[in-house]
Design an enzyme around this catalytic site. Structure first.
Site, short mmCIF file in Angstrom:
data_model
loop_
_atom_site.label_atom_id
_atom_site.label_comp_id
_atom_site.label_asym_id
_atom_site.label_seq_id
_atom_site.Cartn_x
_atom_site.Cartn_y
_atom_site.Cartn_z
N GLY A 1 0.83 -1.20 0.00
CA GLY A 1 0.00 0.00 0.00
C GLY A 1 0.86 1.24 0.00
N GLU A 2 0.36 2.32 0.60
CA GLU A 2 1.05 3.61 0.70
C GLU A 2 1.18 4.32 -0.64
OE1 GLU A 2 4.91 3.18 2.50
OE2 GLU A 2 4.15 2.05 4.22
N GLY A 3 0.75 3.70 -1.74
CA GLY A 3 1.01 4.27 -3.06
C GLY A 3 2.34 3.83 -3.63
#
Length: 352
Positions: A318-320
């Site tokens: 995640g987190e981009g």
């Protein structure tokens, strides 16, 4: 709320395809980079597209259901990871620095008071959603406020010259919310059992063991028994979503309104895109799907949207992070379109 997303120009598509085909290479030799260049030109409405002020938005929010065991980690990890982002110590910070991408962390609804901080956008709707095992995660008013705030954030980026935005998230319990949203909006195939369809969307998230995974599936089945499986995107978002997912969906819609290219990360970000797509299907051509997540439900999301991601690196952070890592491929596609010689300009003989 209605969203006005520009349609692509078929005449421009033909012009761009001709430019791509006349580059000094066999037809189609650059594979998906050619399709990507064509897409970016159409998104921007330009024969010579450019990437300006690329930016990653990481939306953070807490989930009431996280307190009852849908995640392997305690809810406090959400705000602790936001602090890590602000200190520059997370993977998305590393990749953003390396690739010279702008990065903002959006507090959409974290159960913590950060105060005014550089790099943090205070867009808090509330200190986390309600527990969807007992009641709807958010009220319609909260949902609409989150969508509107996300749209405003995207429009603000566009005013500052950004035309390429990557989406990331942080929120303990948000793979569970993403599973519920996806189950509502994807539905079941002909002859498919609803419980089996839900199970295909529910993964280990932050690392649940077998017992934890079984409990997560049981809790999500209970949530659906309470709230029902609605196919209405706004109703589903209010029942099961998170503030970070709702705000992200609004930002995606707002970005497409401003002809920005959307870099879509993994499972949770794609759940926000499912909501945005159900509200305004015209958003899909603006999206680049960065990678195929190891979360099992992501494959089902991608199949439903009939899209292929650029990469498959076994990511599930995640987190981009996947959106950031895809950016060099996006830049390469633009550079080939703008800088690669044509047969005519290079004086190279064409195919006989």
């Amino acid at each position: 709320m209605t969203y006005t997303i520009p349609a692509f120009d078929p005449a421009l598509a033909a012009t761009l395809q001709h430019r791509i085909d006349r580059k000094t290479k066999p037809l189609g030799a650059l594979g998906r980079l050619e399709a990507l260049a064509l897409q970016i030109g159409q998104v921007q409405g330009r024969v010579e597209p450019l990437l300006s002020q690329p930016h990653i938005l990481v939306f953070a929010g807490d989930h009431g259901a996280a307190r009852v065991g849908v995640s392997a980690y305690p809810q406090d990890v959400t705000w602790q990871m936001v602090e890590n982002f602000l200190a520059g110590g997370a993977a998305i910070n590393v990749f953003s620095r390396q690739l010279e991408l702008g990065l903002s962390v959006v507090d959409a609804g974290v159960a913590h008071d950060f105060g005014k901080r550089p790099g943090l956008v205070d867009a808090k709707i509330a200190a986390g959603t309600a527990n969807y095992l007992e009641e709807a995660a958010m009220t319609p008013a909260q949902r609409d406020a989150a969508l509107a705030r996300g749209r405003e954030l995207a429009h603000a980026l566009a005013r500052n010259g950004c035309n390429c935005v990557g989406f990331g998230e942080m929120g303990i319990g948000n793979t569970a919310a993403a599973s519920l949203l996806s189950h509502c909006l994807i539905g079941t195939a002909a002859g498919e059992d609803a419980d089996a369809a839900l199970a295909l969307l529910v993964g280990r998230g932050t690392g649940l063991d077998d017992a934890g995974l079984a409990r997560k599936r049981e809790l999500l089945a209970r949530a659906l028994a309470r709230g029902g499986r609605t196919t209405d995107p706004l109703a589903a978002l209010a029942e099961y979503g998170g503030f970070e997912i709702a705000m992200m969906a609004g930002a995606m819609l707002g970005a497409a309104e401003k002809r920005m290219l959307l870099l879509v990360d993994g499972f949770i970000v794609t759940s926000a895109l499912l909501v945005a797509h159900a509200i305004a299907p015209q958003i899909l051509p603006y999206c680049v799907f960065a990678h195929r997540s190891r979360e099992p439900g992501h494959a089902r999301q991608l199949a439903h949207l009939e899209v292929e991601p650029l990469m498959d690196l076994d990511l599930r952070l995640g987190e981009g992070t996947g959106a950031a890592l895809a950016f060099p491929l996006v830049q390469a596609a633009v550079n080939c379109l703008n800088e690669m010689a044509s047969f005519e300009s290079a004086g190279v003989s064409d195919k006989a």
